[in-house]
Scaffold this active site. Structure first.
Site, PDB file in Angstrom:
ATOM      1  N   ARG A 151       0.796  -1.222   0.000  1.00 18.32           N
ATOM      2  CA  ARG A 151       0.000   0.000   0.000  1.00 18.32           C
ATOM      3  C   ARG A 151       0.834   1.281   0.000  1.00 18.32           C
ATOM      4  O   ARG A 151       0.454   2.281  -0.585  1.00 18.32           O
ATOM      5  CB  ARG A 151      -0.881   0.038   1.235  1.00 18.32           C
ATOM      6  CG  ARG A 151      -1.826  -1.113   1.372  1.00 18.32           C
ATOM      7  CD  ARG A 151      -2.609  -0.909   2.628  1.00 18.32           C
ATOM      8  NE  ARG A 151      -2.926   0.505   2.756  1.00 18.32           N
ATOM      9  CZ  ARG A 151      -3.975   1.091   2.222  1.00 18.32           C
ATOM     10  NH1 ARG A 151      -4.847   0.382   1.563  1.00 18.32           N
ATOM     11  NH2 ARG A 151      -4.175   2.378   2.367  1.00 18.32           N
TER      12      ARG A 151
ATOM     13  N   ARG B 136      -8.606   1.175   4.987  1.00 23.58           N
ATOM     14  CA  ARG B 136      -7.444   2.025   4.750  1.00 23.58           C
ATOM     15  C   ARG B 136      -7.572   2.940   3.530  1.00 23.58           C
ATOM     16  O   ARG B 136      -6.826   2.806   2.548  1.00 23.58           O
ATOM     17  CB  ARG B 136      -6.172   1.173   4.646  1.00 23.58           C
ATOM     18  CG  ARG B 136      -5.968   0.325   5.891  1.00 23.58           C
ATOM     19  CD  ARG B 136      -4.698  -0.447   5.858  1.00 23.58           C
ATOM     20  NE  ARG B 136      -3.538   0.348   6.216  1.00 23.58           N
ATOM     21  CZ  ARG B 136      -2.330  -0.144   6.369  1.00 23.58           C
ATOM     22  NH1 ARG B 136      -2.122  -1.432   6.176  1.00 23.58           N
ATOM     23  NH2 ARG B 136      -1.318   0.627   6.698  1.00 23.58           N
TER      24      ARG B 136
ATOM     25  N   ASP C 165       0.903  -1.350  15.836  1.00 23.99           N
ATOM     26  CA  ASP C 165       1.788  -2.385  15.290  1.00 23.99           C
ATOM     27  C   ASP C 165       2.373  -3.306  16.364  1.00 23.99           C
ATOM     28  O   ASP C 165       3.092  -4.253  16.040  1.00 23.99           O
ATOM     29  CB  ASP C 165       2.937  -1.745  14.494  1.00 23.99           C
ATOM     30  CG  ASP C 165       2.471  -1.223  13.140  1.00 23.99           C
ATOM     31  OD1 ASP C 165       1.326  -1.520  12.746  1.00 23.99           O
ATOM     32  OD2 ASP C 165       3.260  -0.525  12.473  1.00 23.99           O
TER      33      ASP C 165
ATOM     34  N   ILE D 226      -7.034   2.220  16.053  1.00 25.14           N
ATOM     35  CA  ILE D 226      -6.488   2.772  14.803  1.00 25.14           C
ATOM     36  C   ILE D 226      -7.073   2.075  13.572  1.00 25.14           C
ATOM     37  O   ILE D 226      -7.469   2.730  12.616  1.00 25.14           O
ATOM     38  CB  ILE D 226      -4.943   2.679  14.778  1.00 25.14           C
ATOM     39  CG1 ILE D 226      -4.322   3.306  16.039  1.00 25.14           C
ATOM     40  CG2 ILE D 226      -4.376   3.328  13.511  1.00 25.14           C
ATOM     41  CD1 ILE D 226      -4.492   4.797  16.191  1.00 25.14           C
TER      42      ILE D 226
ATOM     43  N   ARG E 259       7.543 -10.081   4.823  1.00 27.05           N
ATOM     44  CA  ARG E 259       7.343  -8.693   4.366  1.00 27.05           C
ATOM     45  C   ARG E 259       7.958  -7.710   5.345  1.00 27.05           C
ATOM     46  O   ARG E 259       8.326  -6.602   4.950  1.00 27.05           O
ATOM     47  CB  ARG E 259       5.845  -8.391   4.265  1.00 27.05           C
ATOM     48  CG  ARG E 259       5.162  -9.082   3.119  1.00 27.05           C
ATOM     49  CD  ARG E 259       3.728  -8.635   3.027  1.00 27.05           C
ATOM     50  NE  ARG E 259       3.671  -7.182   3.125  1.00 27.05           N
ATOM     51  CZ  ARG E 259       2.583  -6.476   3.373  1.00 27.05           C
ATOM     52  NH1 ARG E 259       1.448  -7.090   3.560  1.00 27.05           N
ATOM     53  NH2 ARG E 259       2.624  -5.164   3.445  1.00 27.05           N
TER      54      ARG E 259
END
Ligand code: UD1
Length: 418
Positions: A94, A123, A306, A328, A398
């Site tokens: 993204r 998002r 995160d 979030i 990733r």
């Protein structure tokens, strides 16, 4: 497809060097599009997301010399530029949408695919587009693409509706080549934003206030090349610290600024861990069972979304009940059913997970769903009795460099199965 096999039950012990920050490196590599000279970046983590963003900037006419094994990347304009980033690449990662602003600022036009949703939420990128329009961009959406043009971006006042990390980074880059002053308000204050501002300043940009709510940028006619070292990855560091506490170990993470993790360290202390803050290292000792505690994710300097999944792995085996609230992203509890397969006792109520700590988890096959969810499954596998197999490891690749090797060096019984 690769899997990770873990024999749980061993406390982690030792020291581990964190890699360069993925979330700082991504926008910084994109920022090279703004520069007319050669940019050399050091401490770039060797990760799938980094390779994707490099393919994107290469597709836009940058010459990329890659020595990812030495964590170095050299980028320079090749002379022929295109201004189009297609769906196949933007879909994969993204953050690729961040090329829009720099292309617009540099060449006056851009065509970039809309990224679409992802596993953790819808998002959207509306804050990015509203901000670019304030700088004078004309933007249209057509067949899944953002078409943007501007003769030259003009500095402006841009108040953000929410302190979005990506939108703050995007506008900071675009405004660096706009005419006149831009004032960004209600900005995100994450350390990665300060690192991007440092990289842009190294290219000659004039930026102040990064790390606070208001960022002022005096636009320049052009930016030069630079040599820049990416900051240490605070989320990778936090993940190792969480693994140490969950397995009741003793681990030192090296190569990052402890202030970047203060909200996480405070929670680990509340959970009963002992923390020693060094100049660029953090030691955590979690010899006793952690205590349950509540947390709510917030923009920096609050507790990072995160790290939410990794903290749930501690809560799953803690003494007592923890209420974990995600504010979030709207769909960031995909790890919950997988943790329950390992024996965790978790009930979801809206955006809160009520976690009742159990005496022990039991190994099982589980499936990774997104990057940080995968990290939580690895942590829970490390404290579960018996064997855990984590499937779909590409999510982990990733965002974590050599994670299984780093954990093995801390004494974990963990291996990658091809
Ligand atoms: C970045 C991080 C990601 C982290 C997140 C929050 C990178 C590459 N990724 O993502 O790891 O979890 O910050 O710390 O750095 N939103 C909108 N409209 C917008 C932009 C955002 O509604 O135009 C919403 C998002 O859907 C989300 C919230 O705002 O609910 C925060 O998103 P944002 O801070 O922009 O996160 P990212 O930059 O995408």
């Amino acid at each position: 497809m690769d899997k990770i096999r873990i024999q749980g039950g061993k406390p982690l012990k030792g020291a581990v060097q964190v890699s360069g920050s993925k979330n700082a490196a991504l926008p910084i590599l994109v920022a090279s599009l703004l520069s007319e000279g050669e940019c050399v970046f050091k401490r770039v983590p060797s990760l799938e997301d980094i390779r994707t963003v490099l393919r994107v900037v290469e597709g836009l006419g940058m010459k990329v010399e890659l020595a990812l094994e030495q964590n170095r990347v050299r980028l320079r304009p090749s002379g022929s530029s295109t201004c189009e980033a297609d769906y196949e690449l933007v879909r994969k990662m993204r953050a690729s949408v961040l090329v829009l602003g720099p292309l617009l600022a540099r060449y006056g036009k851009a065509k970039v695919s809309l990224p679409g949703g992802c596993a953790i939420g819808t998002r959207p990128v509306n804050f990015h587009l509203v901000g670019l329009k304030k700088l004078g961009a004309q933007i249209e959406l057509e067949q899944g693409y953002i078409l943007a043009k501007a003769s030259r971006l003009q500095g402006a006042r841009v108040p953000f509706e929410f302190p979005s990390v990506g939108a703050t980074e995007h506008l900071m880059m675009a405004a660096s080549l706009a005419k006149g002053e831009t004032v960004l308000e209600n900005c995100a204050r994450e350390p990665e934003i300060v690192d991007l501002a440092d990289a842009l300043r190294a290219m000659g940009a004039v930026i102040e206030g990064d790390g606070t709510e208001t960022i002022r940028i005096q636009g320049r006619e052009s930016l030069d090349g630079c040599e820049f070292e990416i900051m240490g990855d605070r989320i990778e560091a936090g993940t190792f610290l969480a693994a140490a506490v969950a397995t009741r170990g003793d681990v030192t993470v090296e190569g990052l600024a402890p202030v970047h993790l203060e909200a996480v360290l405070a929670k680990l202390e509340e959970a009963g861990a002992q923390i020693e803050r060094g100049r660029s290292s953090i030691r955590v000792v979690g010899r006793n069972r952690a205590r349950g505690c509540d947390l709510t994710t917030q923009p920096f300097p609050g507790f990072p979304t995160d790290m939410q999944a990794q903290f749930m792995s501690i809560a799953a085996v803690a003494d007592g009940t923890s209420a974990i609230t995600e504010t979030i992203f709207e769909n960031r509890f995909m790890h919950v059913p997988e943790l329950m397969r390992l024996g965790a006792d978790i009930r979801l109520s809206g955006n809160t997970a009520i976690v009742r700590g159990v005496d022990a988890l039991k190994g099982a096959p589980v499936m990774a769903t997104d990057l940080r969810a995968s990290a939580s499954l690895v942590i829970s596998g490390l404290c579960a009795e018996g064997e855990t197999i984590v499937n779909r490891v590409y999510h982990l690749d990733r965002g974590y460099e050599r994670m299984e090797r780093k954990l093995a060096a801390l004494g974990a019984q963990i291996e990658r199965v091809k």
